[in-house]
Write a protein that holds these residues in place. Structure first.
Motif, short mmCIF file in Angstrom:
data_model
loop_
_atom_site.label_atom_id
_atom_site.label_comp_id
_atom_site.label_asym_id
_atom_site.label_seq_id
_atom_site.Cartn_x
_atom_site.Cartn_y
_atom_site.Cartn_z
N VAL A 132 5.56 -9.20 4.96
CA VAL A 132 4.81 -10.31 4.69
C VAL A 132 5.53 -11.50 3.90
O VAL A 132 6.49 -11.26 3.32
N GLU A 133 5.18 -12.52 4.07
CA GLU A 133 5.72 -13.60 3.33
C GLU A 133 5.40 -13.78 1.89
O GLU A 133 4.31 -13.89 1.68
N LEU A 134 6.32 -13.75 0.96
CA LEU A 134 6.02 -14.11 -0.62
C LEU A 134 6.99 -14.94 -1.13
O LEU A 134 8.01 -14.56 -1.21
N GLN A 135 6.33 -16.02 -1.59
CA GLN A 135 6.96 -17.18 -2.38
C GLN A 135 8.68 -17.54 -1.34
O GLN A 135 9.55 -17.55 -1.83
N GLY A 136 8.18 -17.53 -0.20
CA GLY A 136 9.31 -17.92 0.70
C GLY A 136 10.27 -16.91 1.17
O GLY A 136 10.92 -17.16 1.91
N GLU A 137 10.05 -15.55 0.84
CA GLU A 137 11.02 -14.61 1.36
C GLU A 137 10.14 -13.42 2.01
O GLU A 137 9.02 -13.32 1.58
N GLN A 138 10.66 -12.79 2.81
CA GLN A 138 9.95 -11.67 3.76
C GLN A 138 10.31 -10.27 2.68
O GLN A 138 11.32 -10.18 2.47
N VAL A 139 8.99 -9.80 2.48
CA VAL A 139 9.23 -8.46 1.85
C VAL A 139 8.27 -7.47 2.53
O VAL A 139 7.57 -7.97 3.30
N PRO A 140 8.91 -6.28 2.47
CA PRO A 140 7.97 -5.28 3.04
C PRO A 140 6.46 -4.83 2.48
O PRO A 140 6.22 -5.23 1.38
N ALA A 141 5.52 -4.98 3.60
CA ALA A 141 4.32 -4.67 3.40
C ALA A 141 3.81 -3.34 2.83
O ALA A 141 4.54 -2.26 3.13
N ASP A 142 2.77 -3.29 2.22
CA ASP A 142 2.30 -1.91 1.69
C ASP A 142 1.65 -1.16 2.61
O ASP A 142 1.13 -1.81 3.73
N LYS A 143 1.77 0.11 2.79
CA LYS A 143 1.23 1.14 3.70
C LYS A 143 -0.30 1.23 3.16
O LYS A 143 -0.80 1.11 2.09
N PRO A 144 -1.19 1.60 3.95
CA PRO A 144 -2.67 2.19 3.49
C PRO A 144 -2.42 3.13 2.30
O PRO A 144 -1.49 3.99 2.44
N PRO A 145 -3.61 3.21 1.57
CA PRO A 145 -3.32 4.14 0.27
C PRO A 145 -3.28 5.40 0.80
O PRO A 145 -2.48 6.33 0.38
N GLY A 146 -4.12 5.87 1.89
CA GLY A 146 -4.23 7.22 2.40
C GLY A 146 -2.89 7.59 3.11
O GLY A 146 -2.36 8.90 2.82
N HIS A 147 -1.77 6.68 3.53
CA HIS A 147 -0.65 7.22 4.19
C HIS A 147 0.07 7.29 2.90
O HIS A 147 1.09 8.46 3.21
N SER A 148 0.08 6.83 1.73
CA SER A 148 0.84 6.93 0.75
C SER A 148 0.62 8.49 0.25
O SER A 148 1.42 9.03 -0.15
N ILE A 149 -0.60 8.63 0.14
CA ILE A 149 -0.97 9.95 -0.54
C ILE A 149 -0.68 11.05 0.51
O ILE A 149 0.31 12.05 0.01
N MET A 150 -0.77 10.80 1.91
CA MET A 150 -0.25 11.72 2.91
C MET A 150 1.45 12.18 2.57
O MET A 150 1.67 13.12 2.58
N PHE A 151 2.01 11.07 2.42
CA PHE A 151 3.62 10.99 2.30
C PHE A 151 3.85 11.84 0.99
O PHE A 151 4.84 12.73 1.21
N HIS A 152 3.14 11.57 0.12
CA HIS A 152 3.39 12.28 -1.23
C HIS A 152 3.05 13.87 -0.95
O HIS A 152 3.54 14.66 -1.52
N LEU A 153 2.01 14.35 -0.27
CA LEU A 153 1.59 15.47 -0.24
C LEU A 153 2.58 16.38 0.87
O LEU A 153 2.60 17.63 0.94
#
Length: 1993
Positions: A788-809
């Motif tokens: 996503v574009e943030l203050q003029g630079e491209q930064v990686p977007a967040d994943k859905p929260p469920g994805h993050s929990i799955m990744f941790h588990l």
């Protein structure tokens, strides 16, 4: 006691009492029919137990003595013969137990014996400890029974809706108990029994085991006391106590004390409530119909002494131990007196009723309201009993309604106190010390009391009186919603109380009043009224005198104050960087204000939680803007407690999705949790700081918990994806990180002032994770790194929260580690069985953990698949592998064990056990993990036992219930029962999954099989035998066995159909798996008699759940089939016999009296005897009634009617959503389909779409319902298919695998008839489902085959061969019926179902076989009968049946012909073969040739003939060394068989020639592909199934030769046309045929080829045939002549080989090569050789006759040399064996013919004698010695020792068959011999006549030229020019010298001597004259004799 004392092994203190409780429970609570009678019996039996409640049998010296001697003399046990010696140790324990409980010695011994018996149910306990449990369990059973019986009485408070008969019985019984002093006994017991006292006694005698045992004992004791007290309470609810009992109850309550926290314990609470109900008269106001009767029974109205006694007792000034309790009783009495004073009957009691005021005053002085709040509401048992709540409600409301002056006094007193307080505050003096707070207490009591509403009664509604303005449409339900009726007086008074208390409220009462309102606002309608009250209070009324802004209790006031606080505090909002932040500013909120605000926020939360209207109204209010103000306050520095309340209120607002969305944005904007760091900001702000710095140091975390609660509420509606867009990476991630990093991970290490709070924090944060993961579905987009574009630079977007929990588990992350260690901690805490603070929250947190892991396991497959496809750089491991990791706490890999240990706590934690079972079931799918798990589970003996006990406990649970209702409308108890049931289902599925994997697996361990040794070595035992623990198998069996001994059958099949189905499946799998089968079947057969006891209850009928019933029966029948097979193989006849007769008998069985055991009571048996009187001669066979239950019709769902969606697309979507579920059914995933469709609807844009939305959703709904219906239909069909398949396999096993003699032949045929007719009736009904037809067809095939076999074997045994009804036990009419049904079935399958028809054709063939005549011995006597006799002989049974069959078949006409012919011509190979066979069969019996005409005229015959060309290619491929498939060969054989059948009639043969059959065969090249005969080089098929190439070639050639031969025979009238065509075939394939004629190795196959070939050649390779061939040019003619000559030469040389000595050699060789089959093979070879000789001799004869009718012009085929082949002494033969190459080119001599003649004559007599002997044996078959019988059978039985195994009847049948075979074989040989003799004589005579009469000899000096045969040919005709052979014409006429002729004559005279002539004449006498009248031999012999005797010329 004169009778010897016998011990009851069930323990008289436990077993019978348990039975009593089960009966009471069944009759009263489960309301089972027919139990009233049993209950009556039980109550009569156990009356003493109730009268002397809990009294133990006394000790006695006599008993003591008896028990002491039991170790030496033994002791008698009831129901067992003899006495049993008891070990010394047991007796010692018995005496200890006897002293411990003060019970009789025998009773103690019984308890121990019962304990020993029950021990397997209690893992880890000794028999003594179990006995302690049983002792108390027996007591509890009595107490529970008593309570339940009392509850079933009819009375004033409640009713159980039981039958009048039952209520009368229990009322009578309990009245009797009451009159005998039950109340006093209960009160005594309640005060005597105490857990601590009992525990001290047990502790002394080591009577307490592990924690679980202690918990169970203490629970039992507590439950006993509780049940007794509840019994008394139930009595007083329904009926009044007597005066003495009431006073005794009051006396007991005087001594009661409170617990540490001031509350009563639940037993005393029950007694208090009992008294309150005693004093209750409020029911009088309810105008029920039996009010008058109840009033009559009320001692308060009818007994003056009662009132006086109770009154004086309560007026007594003596203080009780609990003054509050005394006050409560006084208040209740005062209110009762007040009610009485208002009744007409009360006038007599005026002296008492006047004291009500005084009593009320005393009660108030005793702080009655405070006691009610603390003592009664504080007791945890209070909220669990609806009638406690109702009684207290009536107490409170009666006080307010009946004593309005008292309430006014209280208010005045409170106003007075408020002024005093106000003044003392003004003057800064001391607060007055003795302030009464009665009104305060009353309000708080009301608030507390109505705040909890566990039963959803909404009693608080009585306080709200709807005014006209409130007539709102949303109020339905109670009478509040009805149109303007005048509300009851009481309601008016109560609502006035609420309103007046709020007017001019003194500040001291402010908080209490808010609390009261909060309680009264609890409930959807109450909340609405409360909201309106607060709204109207704020409005300035015209009657508002003060002119101020309104009441302080109003929304206006509240929100105004909030805004002011916010204004004030916001100014003090510090700079985050300033150091003062941590010290709150001085100007803040006082403690009193804080409490007020808190109370207000709680009231607000309650109202908006319940009422959505209030929520929206307040939120959208333009002035108040509550959400904004609250969020503002959260940013100010106020105490965390207040912030927590604010967050809770916000959470309540967030319940509405429309508010939640904006709330998210406001939350993000206010940065309550700082998600955006300002540049240069040193430290974090917001809630994170509060948590880490303020809450941690205070060791209290209200704010963190409230924040979790808010997030938890908000994520329920949705998580906005663009949260925080523009300032940070949008999304939920910062919140998730905070919850994980700051709340969850540190929670175990933080300090807690209140220990319970630790688990509350964990619970609240895990709840959020659980919701997030539950709503997450992995999508491919989650794995693509978007920016996503943030203050003029491209930064990686967040994943859905469920994805993050799955990744941790799915990684070895701290989060997963913490979850697992939480599980470990949880199970450790539960194992202590002790209560600890926060237990409920710990259990909830554990549950969330388990759910998280379960969800992760569920979603990981999709997650990892998507990850793999996306090639993202994430690394994850499957969760089931992470579970294998080592736990840091225990240093062992025990995560899965910890999860499994929750099953052990299923009784206290059903949900955790359920999730645990679910997780284990998911893990069980991985075979590699199973093996490790078994190791882990069995590694430690104690753990292993505990785990096993856990699984077993879950399966054993009796509270489980299979529910059909929807989830929502269940009460708690039902939900728990449902969860327990689901747990059982998961465990069974786990077993089923595991059993499919290789050993060792979990299932084997759980079911009690060996895991360390081979599985098959397991020896299963009953639990407790040989130390065998109770395993899941025992649990499953006991589940299934419940109720099998009763008439209604296994209970489980009715109560929990799905569970029963899985149980049966597990049993089936165990029986079907080779490893487990042996031990399982043995155990089921011997210990359980499982199958018999279940099969006798078939069929299971479940009206509501047909699918489950069918599945249950399927698994059971499949198991039965295995059992029958196994017992038959093991020769366990009695077992097999029992099951067979159970399943097949149509005679009624004696009803369920198990062998030798009288299971039922006498009465019921006599009833069943009465039901089955002797007139019932037949019952339906068990298997037929099972078949009746399978409904062949299936209602199909209608087609979808769609208005908006496109049908084809919807069908496409539905098929995309389909998957195969665990049971192997293809079903559509409805949830997935719903998601897809709703997404489609949501994707629509535009106004039109929004308008149509409700209609669209409605259509989506109808589609989903349609799909659900479709799934049901599929499941139903699968179940029916499965059931039918199992039924079929059981029937087939019964008929094929069980010993035949178990079912007599006549029964067998009737059984098969019944099966066939029933099956056909069902399958031919209009609406039978096509899916079931194939199985039916298969069953019909087997049944028909069995029928045919049975009828045939019956005929062979010669029973009833000539009866009138038919020739078998089954009547002809039944057979015809079967045939008609079979043909109907064939026709109803129409065009499709070709494979199915294959079965039916097979059945038809078997059926037609019944009418086929068996092979009869050829006795050679037939010529004796005159032709007339044969024509007028009566028709035998066979031909009669055959004629009738044909008539039935023809009645079906063209339709049937069409179907069969079409199937014969194309389609599936097997169907084609069978259809061809059916055609063949019908043509063979069709004398009228109807079918033949049809086949010829409809073109099917031509089509068949022409298809031979296509077969040619396939057949050629078959001759490769490794053939592809043998299908084409089989079809070809069937086709040729049919064509041969057609060719057998002259008409058919002509038709075949017209269709160009021979022309087709001429074009087939496969005949030229003769393989090498050297079979050693060819790879042989090891199984012997695939024949060698040579054999395959013969299989192709022989049918063709046979067909040609039949055509030649049939077309004999216009013979020439057929013969010419066949000759052409011979000539086209001449090379092959010549090589066949030259064949070196004369095996049996080669001989068969030759016998057919020579037969054809002898009829076709004749000079005359060529002329018939039509126009052939001379060159071709020459070529043909050459071929014919060659055939002729080869035939003659072949004769030389076969007539010569090679014959003996061949026969010997055959014996050596196949010694086993030698006899039959030798016979076949003999026939084949003789046939070849006969054919060649016939050929010679034809040639001679065709060349010329007179000898002088005839050709000569044999040279005039009389040298014979060498004799049998084995010398060299001059012809055949010396030089084969020469032998072929030589012309054979006439000696050969003479030799053949001699041999044939000699053999004739051998054969004739053998024939006679065999005939003799056949006639006296019964007298043959066994050895001879065995010898006869040897060839027909395969395998070594085969003859030994078969029964004598079968042996006789086989011997008979073999003899008939022998006789017929000899008859054939005799016919051939006689024919060879006749032709040889003729040839001999023709040649001799020529040589001796007409031949002119040449000069002797030119005599025999060596190397060339002397052959002379007379040419009488041009056309014979080609017939010269060998020497050709060049030899001339003069080659035969006189010397040769003389030699010939001399030799012949010697050879053809008297002996031979005599023999020949004897042959004629023995044979030819019997066969025909002509005497041919005699004439020829005479002529030859004449020739040889002629004098030399």
């Amino acid at each position: 006691m004169a009778a010897p004392m016998a011990v009851n092994s069930g323990a008289s203190l436990w077993g019978p009492l348990k039975e009593l409780w089960e009966t009471v429970d069944a009759a009263v609570l489960k309301r089972q029919p027919e139990t009233v009678h049993l209950l009556d019996l039980q109550l009569k039996k156990h009356k003493p137990h109730f009268l002397s409640l809990f009294k133990n049998p006394p000790k006695s010296a006599e008993q003591r003595e008896k028990v002491r001697k039991a170790s030496t003399e033994g002791i008698a046990i009831q129901g067992q013969q003899g006495s049993r010696l008891v070990p010394e140790q047991l007796l010692t324990e018995a005496f200890i137990l006897s002293d411990l409980f003060d019970i009789g010695e025998l009773a103690a011994l019984e308890l121990l014996l019962a304990g020993e018996q029950q021990q397997p149910h209690f893992s880890g306990l000794t028999r003594g400890l179990v006995a302690v449990l049983l002792y108390w369990d027996g007591k509890l059973c009595v107490a529970n029974s008593l309570r339940t019986l009392i509850q079933s009485r009819h009375g004033k408070t409640f009713t159980l809706d039981l039958s009048g008969e039952l209520v009368a019985l229990t009322t009578r019984f309990t009245d009797e108990l009451m009159s005998q002093g039950l109340t006093k006994r209960i009160l005594t017991l309640v005060s005597e029994i105490s857990v601590t006292r009992e525990f001290e006694r047990l502790q002394r005698e080591r009577g307490l085991g592990n924690e679980k045992h202690r918990k169970e004992v203490s629970d039992l004791i507590k439950e006993c006391r509780q049940a007794l007290a509840d019994g008394l309470f139930s009595w007083t609810c329904q009926s009044p106590l007597t005066k003495e009992d009431t006073l005794a109850l009051i006396g007991h309550l005087e001594t009661v004390t409170a617990q540490a926290d001031g509350s009563l314990d639940s037993v005393n609470l029950a007694l208090v409530m009992a008294l309150l109900y005693c004093l209750d008269v409020s029911f009088i106001e309810q105008g029920t119909e039996d009010r008058e009767d109840l009033l009559q029974a009320l001692p308060l109205l009818t007994e003056r002494q009662y009132v006086s006694a109770v009154h004086s007792r309560l007026m007594d000034s003596q203080p009780w131990k609990l003054p509050g309790l005394q006050a409560l009783c006084r208040l209740a009495w005062a209110l009762s007196l007040r009610v009485l004073s208002q009744l007409p009957q009360g006038s007599a009691l005026v002296e008492f009723t006047e004291a009500d005021e005084a009593l009320a005053d005393q009660a108030l002085l005793g702080d009655v309201f405070l006691f009610m709040k603390e003592g009664i509401l504080g007791c945890e048992g209070f909220a669990q009993e609806e009638f406690y709540i109702r009684r207290l409600h009536s107490l409170i409301t009666d006080f307010l309604a009946l004593m309005p002056m008292k309430v006014k006094q209280l208010r005045n007193r409170a106003d007075e106190d408020a002024r005093l307080v106000h003044m003392s505050l003004q003057m800064d003096s001391e607060l007055p010390s003795l302030l009464r707070k009665d009104l305060d207490h009353l309000m708080v009591l009301i608030g507390e009391f109505y705040n909890k509403d566990p039963f959803g009664l909404e009693l608080g509604l009585e306080f709200w009186c709807p005014t006209e303005s409130l007539q709102h449409t949303s109020l339905q339900g109670t009478y509040m919603g009805m149109a303007l009726q005048r509300p009851p007086h009481k309601q008016v008074v109560l609502s006035k109380f609420v309103r007046q208390m709020g007017d001019l409220l003194p500040s001291t009462l402010y908080i209490s009043y808010l609390r009261m309102l909060k309680g009264l606002a609890n409930g959807p309608q109450c909340a609405h009224y409360c909201f309106s009250l607060l709204k109207t209070n704020g409005a300035t009324h015209s009657d508002n005198i003060q002119g101020v802004s309104g009441s302080p209790v109003s929304w206006e006031h509240f929100f105004h104050s909030l805004m002011l606080y916010h204004e004030n505090l916001r100014r003090d909002f510090p700079n985050p960087d300033s150091a003062h932040y941590r010290h709150p500013p001085l100007r803040g909120i006082t403690q009193r204000e804080l409490e007020g605000l808190t109370s207000f926020l709680q009231l607000l939360t309650t109202i908006i939680t319940w009422s959505e209207n209030a929520r929206l109204a307040l939120c959208e209010h333009p002035q108040w803007t509550p959400v904004v103000v609250m969020l503002g306050l959260l940013q100010c520095s106020v105490p965390p407690v207040l912030k927590a309340e604010l967050l809770h209120s916000l959470a309540a607002f967030g319940k509405s999705p429309e508010i939640a969305a904006s709330l998210w944005q406001s939350l993000e904007y206010t940065q309550i949790l700082q998600t955006v760091r300002a540049p240069g900001q040193r430290q974090a702000a917001g809630i994170e700081v509060e948590l880490n710095e303020i809450e941690s140091s205070c060791e209290e975390y209200p704010l963190a918990r409230a924040f979790c609660h808010l997030i938890s509420t908000l994520v329920e509606s949705s998580v906005p994806l663009n949260l925080g867009a523009g300032l940070r990476v949008p999304g939920f991630q910062p919140y998730l990180n905070f919850l994980r990093e700051s709340v969850f991970l540190p929670f175990p290490t933080r300090a807690y002032r209140r220990p319970a709070e630790k688990w509350e924090v964990a619970d609240s944060v895990l709840e959020v994770f659980h919701k997030l993961l539950r709503n997450y579905e992995p999508q491919p987009s989650d794995f693509i790194q978007e920016t996503v574009e943030l203050q003029g630079e491209q930064v990686p977007a967040d994943k859905p929260p469920g994805h993050s929990i799955m990744f941790h588990l799915l990684n070895d992350s701290p989060m997963l580690a913490l979850c697992l260690s939480l599980l470990e901690e949880g199970v450790r805490q539960l194992d202590t069985y002790a209560p600890f603070p926060g237990k409920k929250h710990l259990e909830s947190a554990v549950l969330h953990c388990l759910c998280l892991l379960d969800l992760a396991l569920q979603k990981e497959v999709v997650f990892m698949d998507l990850l793999r496809e996306s090639q993202a750089s994430l690394i994850v491991s499957p969760l089931e592998q992470l579970f294998q990791g080592v736990s840091p706490q225990t240093r062992r890999a025990d995560h899965i064990i910890n999860i499994a240990r929750y099953l052990y706590h299923s009784s206290s934690n059903p949900e955790a056990a359920f999730q645990s079972a679910k997780i284990l079931r998911r893990i069980a799918n991985y075979p590699n993990i199973q093996i490790r798990l078994v190791g882990d589970f069995t590694h430690d003996q104690t753990v292993s036992e505990k785990l096993m006990a856990g699984f077993v406990e879950c399966l054993d649970n009796e509270e489980a219930e299979e529910g059909t209702e929807k989830e929502d409308d269940l009460d708690q108890q039902k939900k728990v029962a449902r969860i327990r049931h689901e747990t059982q289902i998961h465990i069974l599925n786990l077993l089923i999954t595991s059993l499919e994997l290789k050993a060792p697996n979990l299932a084997l361990y759980l079911l009690g099989y060996e895991v360390k040794k081979p599985v098959s070595s397991t020896n299963l035992q009953d639990p407790g035998v040989l130390g065998c623990p109770r395993s899941c198998l025992h649990a499953i069996l006991s589940l299934l066995q419940r109720g099998t001994e009763k008439r209604s059958g296994p209970v489980l099949t009715q109560e929990a159909p799905h569970l029963a189905e899985l149980c049966y499946q597990v049993i089936y799998q165990l029986c079907a798996c080779p490893d487990t089968s042996g031990p399982t079947m043995r155990y089921l057969r011997t210990s359980q008699d499982f199958l018999f006891s279940h099969l006798q209850h078939l069929p299971f009928v479940l009206p509501g759940n047909q699918i489950a019933a069918l599945s249950q029966m399927s698994w059971l029948m499949k198991t039965a089939a295995i059992e029958l097979r196994v017992t038959s193989l093991n020769r366990q006849r009695s077992h097999t016999q029992r099951l067979v007769s159970l399943l097949l008998d149509d005679q009624p069985h004696p009803q369920h009296a198990a062998d030798g055991e009288s299971g039922m009571e006498e009465e019921t048996r006599s009833v069943s005897g009465f039901l089955h009187f002797d007139t019932v001669s037949k019952v339906r066979r068990k298997l037929l009634s099972v078949l009746d239950e399978i409904d062949f019709s299936q209602d199909m769902p209608e087609l979808l009617q769609l208005d908006f969606f496109e049908r084809t697309q919807i069908e496409q979507v539905i098929s995309n959503c389909e998957h195969v579920n665990e049971q192997g059914h293809t079903v559509c995933n409805v949830k997935l389909l719903h998601r897809v469709l709703v997404a489609e609807v949501n994707a629509l844009q535009g106004m039109a779409a929004i308008g149509q939305r409700p209609l669209l959703l409605e259509e989506v709904n109808s589609i989903l319902q349609h799909v659900v219906e479709r799934n049901r239909v599929r499941r139903s069909l699968t179940a029916k298919r499965h059931a039918l398949q199992s039924w079929r396999s059981l029937v087939e096993t019964l008929l094929t695998a069980c010993p035949a003699d178990l079912i007599p032949a006549d029964d067998r045929q009737l059984i098969i008839r019944d099966f066939l007719l029933d099956l056909h009736d069902k399958v031919l009904s209009e609406d039978a489902a096509g899916e079931l037809m194939p199985i039916v067809a298969g069953a019909v095939f087997t049944l028909t085959a069995q029928l045919s076999q049975s009828v045939l074997s019956e005929q062979q045994q010669g029973v009833g061969s000539e009866t009138s009804s038919g020739f078998a036990s089954i009547a002809n009419s039944a057979l015809h019926l079967i045939l008609r049904k079979l043909l109907d079935f064939i026709l109803c399958t129409g065009g499709g179902y070709q494979r199915l028809r294959a079965h039916l054709y097979g059945s038809l063939l078997y059926y037609l076989q019944i009418a086929q005549k068996p092979e009869e011995p050829d006795t050679l006597q037939s010529a004796g009968k005159a032709m007339w006799e044969r024509l007028t002989a009566p028709e035998d049974g066979f031909s009669k049946l055959q004629r009738e069959n044909l008539a039935i078949i023809e009645s079906y006409g063209k339709a049937l012909m069409e179907v069969v012919c079409r199937d014969a011509c194309d389609g599936h190979e097997i169907s084609r073969m069978l259809a061809l066979a059916v055609l063949d069969r019908i043509l063979s019996i069709d004398r009228q040739n109807q079918w033949l005409l049809y086949v010829c005229n409809s073109g099917y015959l031509r089509s068949l003939v022409e298809s031979l060309r296509q077969d040619d290619v396939a057949l050629q491929s078959l001759l490769a060394p490794q053939p592809p498939l043998l299908k084409p060969l089989y079809i070809y054989e069937s086709k040729m068989a049919l064509l041969t059948r057609v060719a057998k009639t002259g008409q058919g043969a002509v038709e075949l020639l017209r269709c160009g059959l021979v022309a087709q065969l001429i074009e087939c090249q496969v005949f030229d592909m003769l393989p090498d005969s050297d079979s050693h080089r060819v790879m042989r098929d090891p199984s012997g199934f695939i024949p060698t190439p040579m054999d395959r070639y013969r299989q192709i050639l022989l049918p063709a030769l046979r067909l040609l031969q039949v055509i030649l025979t049939s077309t004999s009238i216009n013979h020439q046309q057929g013969a010419a065509q066949v000759l052409q075939w011979l000539i086209v394939h001449a090379d092959t045929i010549q090589s066949l004629l030259r064949c070196q190795e004369l095996s049996i196959g080669a001989l068969q080829e030759l016998s057919l070939l020579t037969g054809i050649i002898s009829k076709t390779a004749l000079p005359g045939v060529l002329e018939m061939g039509g126009e052939v040019n001379s060159a071709a003619l020459m070529e043909f002549q050459g071929h014919i000559n060659r055939f002729q030469r080869l035939c003659l040389s072949l004769l030389g080989r076969l007539a010569g000595s090679e014959r003996e050699r061949l026969l010997k060789q055959a014996e050596i090569s196949a010694p086993g089959d030698s006899a039959e093979q030798r016979e076949e070879m003999e026939v084949a050789m003789l046939q070849v000789c006969a054919n060649i001799m016939e050929y010679c004869q034809t040639l001679l006759l065709q060349s010329s009718p007179q000898a002088q012009f005839s050709i000569c085929l044999f040279s005039p040399s009389s040298s014979e082949p060498a004799g049998r002494d084995g010398g060299r033969s001059d012809l055949s064996s010396s030089l084969p190459s020469v032998a072929h080119s030589r012309v054979p001599s006439l000696g050969l013919v003479l030799y053949l003649l001699k041999n044939s004559a000699a053999e004739f007599f051998q054969f004739h004698q053998c024939h006679r002997q065999s005939l003799g044996k056949l006639q006296n078959l019964d007298q043959l010695p066994p050895e001879e019988l065995k010898e006869l059978c040897q060839g027909l039985v395969s395998g070594p020792g085969g003859v030994e195994k078969i029964s004598s009847i079968q042996r006789n049948l086989l011997a008979k068959r073999r003899l008939v075979q022998l006789i017929n074989n000899r008859a054939k040989l005799l016919a051939l011999c006689s024919y060879v003799i006749e032709t040889s004589l003729f040839v001999l005579w023709r040649h001799l006549e020529y040589y001796l009469l007409h031949c002119t000899p040449t000069d002797p000096k030119d005599s025999l030229i060596p190397g060339a045969s002397l052959f002379r040919s007379r040419l009488t005709d041009e056309s014979f020019g080609g017939l010269q052979a060998g020497g050709g014409r060049g030899l001339g006429l003069s080659r035969v010298s006189q010397q040769d002729l003389d030699l010939l004559k001399g030799d012949m005279a010697a050879g053809f001597g008297e002996a031979l002539q005599r023999k020949l004449l004897e042959v004629e006498g023995l044979y030819s004259q019997v066969r025909s009248r002509y005497t041919f031999i005699q004439a020829l012999v005479r002529r030859i004799r004449g020739l040889l005797r002629q004098p030399k010329s």
